[in-house]
Design a protein around this motif. Structure first.
Motif, mmCIF file in Angstrom:
data_model
loop_
_atom_site.group_PDB
_atom_site.id
_atom_site.type_symbol
_atom_site.label_atom_id
_atom_site.label_comp_id
_atom_site.label_asym_id
_atom_site.label_seq_id
_atom_site.Cartn_x
_atom_site.Cartn_y
_atom_site.Cartn_z
ATOM 1 N N TYR A 71 40.994 58.548 48.959
ATOM 2 C CA TYR A 71 41.933 58.314 50.056
ATOM 3 C C TYR A 71 42.324 59.623 50.729
ATOM 4 C CZ TYR A 71 46.285 57.141 52.468
ATOM 5 O OH TYR A 71 47.271 56.995 53.414
ATOM 6 N N GLU A 137 39.046 43.404 45.704
ATOM 7 C CA GLU A 137 38.801 44.464 46.684
ATOM 8 C C GLU A 137 39.230 44.100 48.099
ATOM 9 O OE1 GLU A 137 35.804 45.401 43.418
ATOM 10 O OE2 GLU A 137 36.808 43.651 44.258
ATOM 11 N N ILE A 140 42.416 45.470 49.483
ATOM 12 C CA ILE A 140 42.553 46.871 49.888
ATOM 13 C C ILE A 140 41.516 47.238 50.947
ATOM 14 C CG2 ILE A 140 43.663 47.660 47.777
ATOM 15 C CD1 ILE A 140 40.888 48.727 46.873
ATOM 16 N N GLY A 303 44.293 49.764 53.663
ATOM 17 C CA GLY A 303 44.568 48.944 52.492
ATOM 18 C C GLY A 303 45.109 49.762 51.342
ATOM 19 N N ILE A 304 44.551 50.953 51.126
ATOM 20 C CA ILE A 304 45.043 51.835 50.069
ATOM 21 C C ILE A 304 46.445 52.330 50.397
ATOM 22 C CG2 ILE A 304 44.682 54.035 48.893
ATOM 23 C CD1 ILE A 304 42.829 51.747 48.057
ATOM 24 N N ALA A 307 48.881 49.438 49.656
ATOM 25 C CA ALA A 307 48.970 48.970 48.273
ATOM 26 C C ALA A 307 49.309 50.060 47.273
ATOM 27 C CB ALA A 307 47.647 48.312 47.877
ATOM 28 N N LYS A 313 53.099 47.011 50.943
ATOM 29 C CA LYS A 313 52.434 45.700 50.894
ATOM 30 C C LYS A 313 52.336 45.052 52.270
ATOM 31 C CE LYS A 313 52.566 46.268 46.422
ATOM 32 N NZ LYS A 313 51.396 46.761 45.686
ATOM 33 N N PRO A 315 49.903 45.801 55.065
ATOM 34 C CA PRO A 315 48.801 46.462 55.761
ATOM 35 C C PRO A 315 48.646 45.962 57.192
ATOM 36 C CG PRO A 315 47.962 44.774 54.286
ATOM 37 C CD PRO A 315 49.433 44.885 54.010
#
Length: 351
Positions: A71, A137, A140, A303-304, A307, A313, A315
């Motif tokens: 990231y 997956e 994210i 997404g990362i 999350a 939470k 996105p």
């Protein structure tokens, strides 16, 4: 390396133990390379009759790849680290899938994402009463990878489409029903089983230790899964789910809508492609097409952020809904990468 993973020969077994319980045994890039090196060394080593893979701690076998460094690099516009991580990880996954000796994996607690790639490609995949296996997956902005689309494609009926697009967690009975795990052995019996495997090198000890698996709620839902998830595209599936007021349909719809629309749409296509060409190499090559583009052209970084980094939470996906994901967009994410593409024969990542 010894702080993250322990690799040694013990008796007749090659032993791999993940040692990051505080991080849910998340798989780092260095750990991937260490596992691959062990596989290369042990494939023709007569001292090693089988491999035993386990992990320290109670909460997780391996909750996925360690994505923090990926990231950070991606936010700087440096996508090469992620490309290299995935490229080399996938090569390790393929070698594990093809390993010429029995591979016994013992998966307690959470086994997700990259953990599936090291725990679910072996010959003797063991779960216990705490096991929770999932491919979340899409939540994210990534698609199921590490060869998992082949596992999903091989699952009974349309379970693969369902599990991949919803990220549903499987208990031990579910995982065995989905053919993503093989044996149920109570956790308390694992130390004795591992000792026997190391002392004897006899994989049949797993059969002797296994008990009948717990009931599978997923098996009870098989007919509903097949009815709703047989569509050509994800929108076909969603349209059927919207027509039903059943608890299953509404729960599945909510799970799909929580993920990245782009990742969900591509996941269904990836499972279909894996089913058409039933090889680990094909699955990994197709998955890499998406992973390669996920930072720059997909929702992975957002997404990362939502999350893991900010943990809000909430996105903000590139597409507001699945209706906004055109077929040509899915095709674009899964187009061949030319010289940059993944293949088993390549010696390493090509920038």
């Amino acid at each position: 390396m010894s702080e993250e993973i322990e690799i040694k020969i013990l008796g007749h077994a090659g032993r791999i133990t993940l040692r990051r319980p505080e991080a849910l045994n998340a798989l780092s890039y260095a750990m991937c390379l260490a596992i691959e090196a062990a596989l290369d060394a042990w494939a023709n080593d007569d001292r090693v009759a089988l491999i035993v893979i386990d992990a320290e701690g109670d909460r997780a076998f391996c909750a996925g790849g360690d994505i923090a460094q990926m990231y950070e690099a991606g936010m700087r516009g440096d996508y090469a680290f992620g490309h290299r991580f995935w490229f080399d990880e996938y090569r390790m996954n393929a070698k594990l899938f093809h390993f010429p000796k029995p591979v016994v994996s013992l998966m307690q607690g959470y086994t997700m994402g990259g953990g599936v790639g090291i725990g679910c490609h072996g010959s003797h995949r063991i779960v216990c009463e705490t096991s929770k296996i999932a491919l979340p997956e899409c939540g994210i902005g990534l698609a199921p990878d590490v060869g998992s689309t082949l596992l999903l494609a091989r699952a009974p009926g349309r379970l693969g489409e369902y599990l991949g697009t919803t990220g549903t967690r499987m208990g031990p009975g579910d995982a065995i029903h989905a053919q993503i795990a093989d044996y149920f052995v109570p956790r308390a019996d694992w130390p004795a089983l591992i000792a026997t495997l190391c002392d004897s090198g006899d994989w049949e000890a797993v059969d002797s230790a296994a008990l009948p698996p717990p009931a599978s709620p997923l098996a009870d839902q098989q007919a509903a899964v097949d009815a709703f998830f047989g569509g050509e595209t994800i929108r076909d599936c969603v349209n059927l789910l919207k027509l039903s007021d059943s608890d299953f349909a509404q729960s599945a719809l909510a799970a799909i809508n929580a993920g990245s629309p782009l990742a969900v749409a591509c996941t269904l296509e990836l499972v279909h492609r894996a089913r058409l060409r039933d090889t680990i190499e094909n699955a990994l090559e197709q998955e890499y097409r998406f992973s390669y583009r996920a930072m720059e052209h997909g929702d992975f970084l957002e997404g990362i952020r939502a999350a893991i980094i900010d943990k809000d939470k909430s996105p903000k996906w590139r597409h507001a809904s699945l209706d906004d994901v055109a077929a040509i967009t899915v095709a674009g994410m899964l187009m061949p990468l030319g010289a940059a593409g993944w293949n088993m024969q390549a010696k390493g990542y090509v920038a």
